[in-house]
Design a protein around this motif. Structure first.
Motif, short mmCIF file in Angstrom:
data_model
loop_
_atom_site.label_atom_id
_atom_site.label_comp_id
_atom_site.label_asym_id
_atom_site.label_seq_id
_atom_site.Cartn_x
_atom_site.Cartn_y
_atom_site.Cartn_z
N VAL A 21 38.60 47.63 52.68
CA VAL A 21 39.52 48.71 53.08
C VAL A 21 40.94 48.56 52.53
CG1 VAL A 21 38.25 49.44 55.12
CG2 VAL A 21 39.93 47.60 55.34
N TRP A 22 41.08 47.94 51.36
CA TRP A 22 42.40 47.86 50.72
C TRP A 22 42.87 49.26 50.33
CZ3 TRP A 22 43.38 46.89 44.91
CH2 TRP A 22 44.74 46.68 44.68
N ASP A 45 35.84 43.98 55.41
CA ASP A 45 36.86 43.12 54.82
C ASP A 45 38.23 43.80 54.90
OD1 ASP A 45 37.36 40.69 52.80
OD2 ASP A 45 38.52 42.42 52.09
N LYS A 75 42.65 38.36 56.46
CA LYS A 75 43.31 37.39 55.58
C LYS A 75 44.75 37.13 56.03
CE LYS A 75 40.72 39.63 51.87
NZ LYS A 75 40.80 41.07 52.16
N GLN A 161 37.17 34.40 47.58
CA GLN A 161 37.11 35.83 47.26
C GLN A 161 38.06 36.09 46.09
OE1 GLN A 161 38.96 39.74 49.16
NE2 GLN A 161 37.30 39.00 50.47
N TRP A 187 36.01 40.64 44.67
CA TRP A 187 36.85 41.79 45.00
C TRP A 187 36.98 42.70 43.79
CZ3 TRP A 187 41.56 42.40 42.51
CH2 TRP A 187 42.41 41.32 42.29
N PRO A 189 34.77 44.89 43.00
CA PRO A 189 33.46 44.72 42.35
C PRO A 189 33.10 45.88 41.42
CG PRO A 189 33.15 45.37 44.64
CD PRO A 189 34.62 45.05 44.47
N LEU A 190 33.74 47.04 41.66
CA LEU A 190 33.50 48.21 40.80
C LEU A 190 34.61 48.36 39.77
CD1 LEU A 190 32.46 50.72 43.63
CD2 LEU A 190 30.94 49.42 42.10
N GLY A 191 35.41 47.33 39.58
CA GLY A 191 36.54 47.45 38.66
C GLY A 191 37.51 48.54 39.11
N LYS A 231 34.77 49.34 48.02
CA LYS A 231 35.58 50.22 48.86
C LYS A 231 35.39 51.68 48.43
CE LYS A 231 39.63 52.69 48.94
NZ LYS A 231 40.32 53.48 47.91
N SER A 232 35.29 52.56 49.42
CA SER A 232 35.36 54.00 49.18
C SER A 232 35.73 54.64 50.51
CB SER A 232 34.01 54.54 48.69
OG SER A 232 34.08 55.94 48.63
N ARG A 237 29.78 58.29 48.67
CA ARG A 237 29.90 57.04 47.90
C ARG A 237 29.68 55.82 48.79
NH1 ARG A 237 35.20 58.11 44.10
NH2 ARG A 237 34.12 59.26 42.43
N GLU A 240 26.09 55.58 48.85
CA GLU A 240 25.59 55.18 47.52
C GLU A 240 25.76 53.67 47.31
OE1 GLU A 240 27.37 57.69 44.46
OE2 GLU A 240 27.35 56.01 43.06
N ASN A 241 26.91 53.15 47.73
CA ASN A 241 27.25 51.75 47.41
C ASN A 241 26.42 50.72 48.19
OD1 ASN A 241 29.12 52.77 45.65
ND2 ASN A 241 30.90 52.35 46.94
P1 NAD Z 1 36.47 48.60 44.07
O1 NAD Z 1 36.09 47.89 42.83
O2 NAD Z 1 35.62 48.47 45.28
O3 NAD Z 1 36.66 50.13 43.68
C1 NAD Z 1 37.00 51.09 44.65
C2 NAD Z 1 37.29 52.42 43.95
O4 NAD Z 1 36.21 52.77 43.10
C3 NAD Z 1 37.40 53.56 44.95
O5 NAD Z 1 38.71 53.72 45.38
C4 NAD Z 1 36.92 54.75 44.15
O6 NAD Z 1 37.96 55.26 43.36
C5 NAD Z 1 35.89 54.15 43.24
N1 NAD Z 1 34.50 54.23 43.75
C6 NAD Z 1 33.99 53.62 44.86
N2 NAD Z 1 32.67 53.86 44.96
C7 NAD Z 1 32.35 54.68 43.93
C8 NAD Z 1 31.14 55.27 43.51
N3 NAD Z 1 30.00 55.07 44.16
N4 NAD Z 1 31.16 56.03 42.39
C9 NAD Z 1 32.31 56.23 41.69
N5 NAD Z 1 33.49 55.68 42.04
C10 NAD Z 1 33.51 54.91 43.15
O7 NAD Z 1 38.00 48.20 44.34
P2 NAD Z 1 38.90 47.53 45.45
O8 NAD Z 1 39.12 48.40 46.60
O9 NAD Z 1 40.07 47.03 44.70
O10 NAD Z 1 38.07 46.24 45.93
C11 NAD Z 1 37.18 46.26 47.02
C12 NAD Z 1 37.71 45.47 48.18
O11 NAD Z 1 38.00 44.14 47.79
C13 NAD Z 1 39.06 45.97 48.72
O12 NAD Z 1 38.95 47.15 49.45
C14 NAD Z 1 39.50 44.78 49.51
O13 NAD Z 1 38.79 44.71 50.75
C15 NAD Z 1 39.07 43.64 48.60
N6 NAD Z 1 40.18 43.19 47.72
C16 NAD Z 1 40.70 41.95 47.93
C17 NAD Z 1 41.74 41.48 47.16
C18 NAD Z 1 42.26 40.10 47.38
O14 NAD Z 1 43.31 39.75 46.84
N7 NAD Z 1 41.59 39.28 48.16
C19 NAD Z 1 42.29 42.27 46.14
C20 NAD Z 1 41.75 43.54 45.93
C21 NAD Z 1 40.69 43.98 46.72
#
Ligand code: NAD
Length: 277
Positions: A21-22, A45, A75, A161, A187, A189-191, A231-232, A237, A240-241
């Protein structure tokens, strides 16, 4: 959908796929976490820095799901490093979340130049030994900062993480984790939904399996043993995820995705990042 569990090095079981949920405001986080829980996610998370622990906590309580069936991660933020400040910050997070016991607490960033992560970890060990947290881990630790933690403290982190996706695969760090029985949690994971999901190779593999590029990316993580937290805030989505446990990538698919590594981060470099908010 049922998400498989992984067993952490202290015996605690954690869902291999959870919900991040970032960059989600508190009230929006409450809605998104509620949707995720309805969809079948059981691991959430969050972080003190995300300023949505309260909304996350409301969604957890509002779901009616038994506490034992939920896995909650938060965290410790950078400005709270240090033994006493960690103990206080933990209490404040628990107050916002509305929980008595936390499943997993992470040091958000090591900030090596500030040289306080070992003391911070000693406070984590105290909270763990006192039964306030079921598992303790780290985030954004490098091999160097992990080596020091392992050498100077008693309790081994259950996981690290870190930024990890097909364009940034972290092979060396993953091998180090494996050698030390520390799980890798990915983190972004979808770039972050930028670029990676338009990759033609991912599109080709997705089409062959009747899945989406996001599902192929998440399946790749699952098959290399990562814990993932996509995250979404979009319900379709979110559904889907989590729907990545009814197909498998072939060896050829895995080899094609291995070639997408560019060794380029999207996020900050943990060796230097020390933003305090
Ligand atoms: P992510 O890789 O999960 O991508 C999320 C983005 O991808 C969404 O905002 C949306 O635009 C797109 N998306 C999501 N599902 C999709 C789908 N099915 N099809 C098309 N587009 C889609 O990015 P994130 O949020 O940076 O990372 C996930 C989580 O990791 C965060 O929410 C947080 O909890 C954690 N995180 C931790 C740190 C850390 O420093 N520990 C840093 C960044 C993120």
């Amino acid at each position: 959908v049922t998400v498989p569990n992984v067993r952490l090095n202290n015996g605690v079981e954690m869902p291999q796929l959870g919900f991040g949920v970032w960059q989600v405001a508190d009230d929006e986080a409450e809605k998104a976490v509620a949707v995720a829980l309805e969809t079948g996610y059981r691991s959430i998370d969050t972080a003190s820095a995300y300023e949505n622990e309260a909304g996350t906590g409301r969604a957890l309580r509002g779901s009616g799901i038994a506490r034992d069936d939920l896995f909650v991660t938060t965290k410790l933020f950078n400005s709270d490093h240090g033994y006493d400040s960690t103990l206080h910050a933990f209490d404040a997070s628990m107050e916002r979340l509305g929980l008595d016991v936390l499943d997993l607490y992470l040091i958000h960033w090591p900030m090596p130049a500030r040289d306080n992560y070992v003391d911070t970890w000693r406070a984590f060990e105290k909270l763990y030994k006192d039964g306030r947290i079921r598992a303790i881990g780290v985030s954004n630790f490098t091999i160097g900062t992990l080596e020091r933690l392992l050498a100077e403290t008693d309790v081994k982190p259950v996981l690290n993480q870190v930024e990890l996706h097909p364009n940034f695969q972290q092979a060396e760090l993953r091998a180090f984790h494996q050698e030390h029985d520390i799980r890798t949690e990915a983190w972004s994971p979808l770039g972050q939904g930028r670029g990676l999901l338009e990759d033609p190779e991912l599109a080709r593999i997705a089409k062959a399996h009747g899945k989406t590029p996001a599902q192929v990316a998440l399946r790749w993580h699952v098959q290399i043993g990562n814990i993932v937290i996509p995250k979404s805030v979009t319900p379709s989505r979110i559904a889907e995820n989590i729907d990545v446990f009814d197909f498998a990538l072939t060896d050829a698919d895995m080899a094609a995705i291995a070639r997408l590594d560019k060794g380029e981060r999207l996020g900050p470099d943990p060796a230097t990042f020390d933003w305090m908010g």
